[in-house]
Structure formats: structure tokens, C-alpha cells
Design a protein around this motif. Structure first.
Motif, mmCIF file in Angstrom:
data_model
loop_
_atom_site.group_PDB
_atom_site.id
_atom_site.type_symbol
_atom_site.label_atom_id
_atom_site.label_comp_id
_atom_site.label_asym_id
_atom_site.label_seq_id
_atom_site.Cartn_x
_atom_site.Cartn_y
_atom_site.Cartn_z
ATOM 1 N N PRO A 1 -8.190 -3.944 -13.392
ATOM 2 C CA PRO A 1 -8.585 -3.541 -12.003
ATOM 3 C C PRO A 1 -8.386 -1.816 -11.985
ATOM 4 O O PRO A 1 -8.998 -1.298 -11.026
ATOM 5 C CB PRO A 1 -7.446 -3.964 -11.421
ATOM 6 N N PHE A 2 -7.717 -1.199 -13.042
ATOM 7 C CA PHE A 2 -7.719 0.164 -12.854
ATOM 8 C C PHE A 2 -8.269 0.893 -14.182
ATOM 9 O O PHE A 2 -7.632 1.287 -14.990
ATOM 10 C CB PHE A 2 -6.181 0.483 -12.937
ATOM 11 N N PRO A 3 -9.815 0.861 -14.268
ATOM 12 C CA PRO A 3 -10.236 1.496 -15.378
ATOM 13 C C PRO A 3 -10.365 2.948 -15.351
ATOM 14 O O PRO A 3 -10.014 3.539 -14.238
ATOM 15 C CB PRO A 3 -11.735 0.852 -15.452
ATOM 16 N N GLU A 4 -10.621 3.339 -16.449
ATOM 17 C CA GLU A 4 -11.027 4.923 -16.500
ATOM 18 C C GLU A 4 -12.523 4.913 -17.182
ATOM 19 O O GLU A 4 -12.828 4.294 -18.251
ATOM 20 C CB GLU A 4 -10.019 5.681 -17.466
ATOM 21 N N LEU A 5 -13.063 5.944 -16.833
ATOM 22 C CA LEU A 5 -14.316 6.344 -17.078
ATOM 23 C C LEU A 5 -14.549 7.751 -17.310
ATOM 24 O O LEU A 5 -14.306 8.715 -17.018
ATOM 25 C CB LEU A 5 -15.464 5.889 -15.846
ATOM 26 N N ALA A 6 -15.247 7.595 -18.613
ATOM 27 C CA ALA A 6 -15.479 9.044 -19.277
ATOM 28 C C ALA A 6 -16.945 9.474 -19.666
ATOM 29 O O ALA A 6 -17.646 8.417 -20.086
ATOM 30 C CB ALA A 6 -14.496 9.199 -20.555
ATOM 31 N N GLY A 7 -17.205 10.710 -19.381
ATOM 32 C CA GLY A 7 -18.552 11.028 -19.586
ATOM 33 C C GLY A 7 -19.040 12.112 -18.757
ATOM 34 O O GLY A 7 -18.468 12.683 -17.900
ATOM 35 N N LEU A 8 -20.288 12.843 -19.361
ATOM 36 C CA LEU A 8 -20.565 13.990 -18.704
ATOM 37 C C LEU A 8 -19.789 15.026 -18.295
ATOM 38 O O LEU A 8 -19.768 15.552 -17.207
ATOM 39 C CB LEU A 8 -21.328 13.395 -17.282
ATOM 40 N N GLY A 9 -18.623 15.332 -19.087
ATOM 41 C CA GLY A 9 -17.804 16.357 -18.764
ATOM 42 C C GLY A 9 -16.695 16.008 -17.720
ATOM 43 O O GLY A 9 -15.793 16.633 -17.304
ATOM 44 N N GLU B 1 -11.874 18.261 -19.548
ATOM 45 C CA GLU B 1 -10.861 19.083 -20.476
ATOM 46 C C GLU B 1 -9.613 19.761 -19.786
ATOM 47 O O GLU B 1 -8.634 19.682 -20.555
ATOM 48 C CB GLU B 1 -11.981 20.224 -20.882
ATOM 49 N N SER B 2 -9.923 20.032 -18.930
ATOM 50 C CA SER B 2 -8.848 20.662 -18.071
ATOM 51 C C SER B 2 -7.652 19.701 -17.253
ATOM 52 O O SER B 2 -6.749 20.002 -17.172
ATOM 53 C CB SER B 2 -9.306 22.059 -17.368
ATOM 54 N N GLY B 3 -8.446 18.583 -16.850
ATOM 55 C CA GLY B 3 -7.506 17.590 -15.859
ATOM 56 C C GLY B 3 -7.635 18.212 -14.496
ATOM 57 O O GLY B 3 -7.068 17.414 -13.589
ATOM 58 N N GLU B 4 -8.308 19.218 -14.492
ATOM 59 C CA GLU B 4 -8.319 19.655 -12.776
ATOM 60 C C GLU B 4 -8.840 18.698 -12.010
ATOM 61 O O GLU B 4 -9.915 17.824 -12.108
ATOM 62 C CB GLU B 4 -9.439 20.759 -12.848
ATOM 63 N N THR B 5 -8.340 18.186 -10.917
ATOM 64 C CA THR B 5 -8.935 17.119 -9.839
ATOM 65 C C THR B 5 -10.150 17.976 -9.003
ATOM 66 O O THR B 5 -9.937 19.191 -8.498
ATOM 67 C CB THR B 5 -7.767 16.901 -8.877
ATOM 68 N N LEU B 6 -11.203 17.054 -9.252
ATOM 69 C CA LEU B 6 -12.442 17.628 -8.523
ATOM 70 C C LEU B 6 -13.027 16.945 -7.163
ATOM 71 O O LEU B 6 -13.715 17.620 -6.472
ATOM 72 C CB LEU B 6 -13.623 17.609 -9.552
#
Length: 201
Positions: free
Chosen positions: A12-20, A87-92
Motif C-alpha cells: 500500500p505504500f510504494p515508492e516510484l522513481a524516475g525522471l529525476g 538527488e537532493s530529497g527536496e520536497t516539491l
């Protein structure tokens, strides 16, 4: 319980990575997450175009709102992501796959971007990842996207991500800051069988 619902319930709590980007679950126990969520919903531009069912006005109501998003993920009716820089972990910002109907294979997507992250293609990239998750991981057939008439930025994001404009829904959204008046909504939709849009940058 359907196979899709079982798959959702297991993860129920996935992480999605891609496109920076890295799209990760919001954490209602994290003061930083709660503060960022409150900042997003308190932004005048957000409030101009969106009116939550429950107003978020302070840390306590922001934490409670994030708790409800966790509950939706646990029940399989929605999944919400904190959009961060890979990269930075900044919340966007935020994006959610909401109102998931596993029988009809459909859901509704919504998003917002923090003021200092705008102009960087965040919403387009996040929506690209979330749509892929909805169609591939959740095996949904249709995703709806609605925005207030006049919100041209959101309209362009939807179209860039392959969500076709399908018409105007009369009085389908609350007016800004009110629960007693309504405004029209542009409806966009994308099917799993639609061609992929041009790649997001």
C-alpha cells in the motif's frame, strides 16, 4: 477480493522513481512532511483552484489529513505521494491516485507543486510516473483528472501527460474557500489503451 486489490493491499505504500523524481509516501509522524503539506495547502495559488473537503489550516489539521491519506492507502482506496527531488530529497509537491474503484478499474488523480518548485516540470513528471503506476501496477483501465475551469496550467499538464479534454462538468467543484457554492470543472481522461504521450523531460 480481486487480484488487483490483493496486490494493492500487500504494497500500500510504494515508492516510484524516475525522471529525476522520487515519489514516496507522506509520513504523518514526520514534522517536516506535515509542515511541507501544510505549506502546500496554505499557498494562495493552491487555495485559488482547490477547496479540500476538510479545511487544513494548521499543523494539527495537516497531520490529520495525512493520516487520512495513510488510511486510504491501507484500505486500497487511494495512494498519495510526496514528490521529492531524486538527488537532493527536496520536497516539491504532492500527487495522489484517489477514489480507486477496483471493480470498474478507474481512479482520479490530483496534484500540486510547492511555490518554490514551480517552473521545473514537476507536475508533468510526477503525473507521468503516477499514471504509469495506475495503469501498470494497479492494472487500472481509466484515470480521471479534473480541474477548475480557468486553471490553464493544470490543463496543460494534463494534456502533456496524455489526459484528453473530455468536456465541462457543471458545478462539480467547490468555489475557492467555500463549501456552499460550486464552479465548473474541465474533465480530462486517459485510458490504459491510449497511446503514450511524448516523454516528459
Amino acid at each position: 477480493m480481486s487480484d488487483v486489490h490483493e496486490q494493492f493491499a500487500v504494497h500500500p505504500f510504494p515508492e516510484l522513481a524516475g525522471l529525476g523524481l522520487l515519489l514516496r509516501p507522506w509520513d504523518p509522524e514526520s514534522d517536516a512532511d506535515v509542515s511541507a503539506y501544510l505549506r502546500g495547502l496554505a499557498d494562495p495559488e493552491f487555495q485559488r483552484w482547490n477547496t479540500p473537503l476538510t479545511f487544513v489550516r494548521d499543523i494539527d489539521t495537516a497531520r490529520a489529513a495525512l493520516g487520512r491519506r495513510v488510511a486510504a492507502a491501507t484500505s486500497g482506496t487511494g495512494v498519495s505521494f510526496c514528490v521529492t527531488d531524486a538527488e537532493s530529497g527536496e520536497t516539491l509537491g504532492h500527487i495522489g491516485v484517489n477514489e480507486i474503484d477496483h471493480v470498474m478499474g478507474c481512479a482520479r488523480v490530483g496534484y500540486w507543486v510547492l511555490p518554490d518548485a514551480r517552473g521545473r516540470g514537476v507536475a508533468t513528471r510526477a503525473l507521468t510516473l503516477a499514471a504509469r503506476y495506475g495503469f501498470v501496477d494497479l492494472a487500472l483501465h481509466r484515470l480521471d483528472l479534473g480541474h477548475a475551469v480557468g486553471h490553464e496550467v493544470s490543463c496543460r499538464v494534463a494534456e502533456r501527460c496524455g489526459f484528453r479534454y473530455e468536456g465541462t462538468l457543471r458545478g462539480a467543484m467547490f468555489e475557492a474557500g467555500r463549501h456552499d457554492a460550486f464552479r465548473d470543472v474541465h474533465l480530462h481522461g486517459r485510458l490504459a489503451t491510449d497511446p503514450d504521450p511524448a516523454p516528459a523531460r
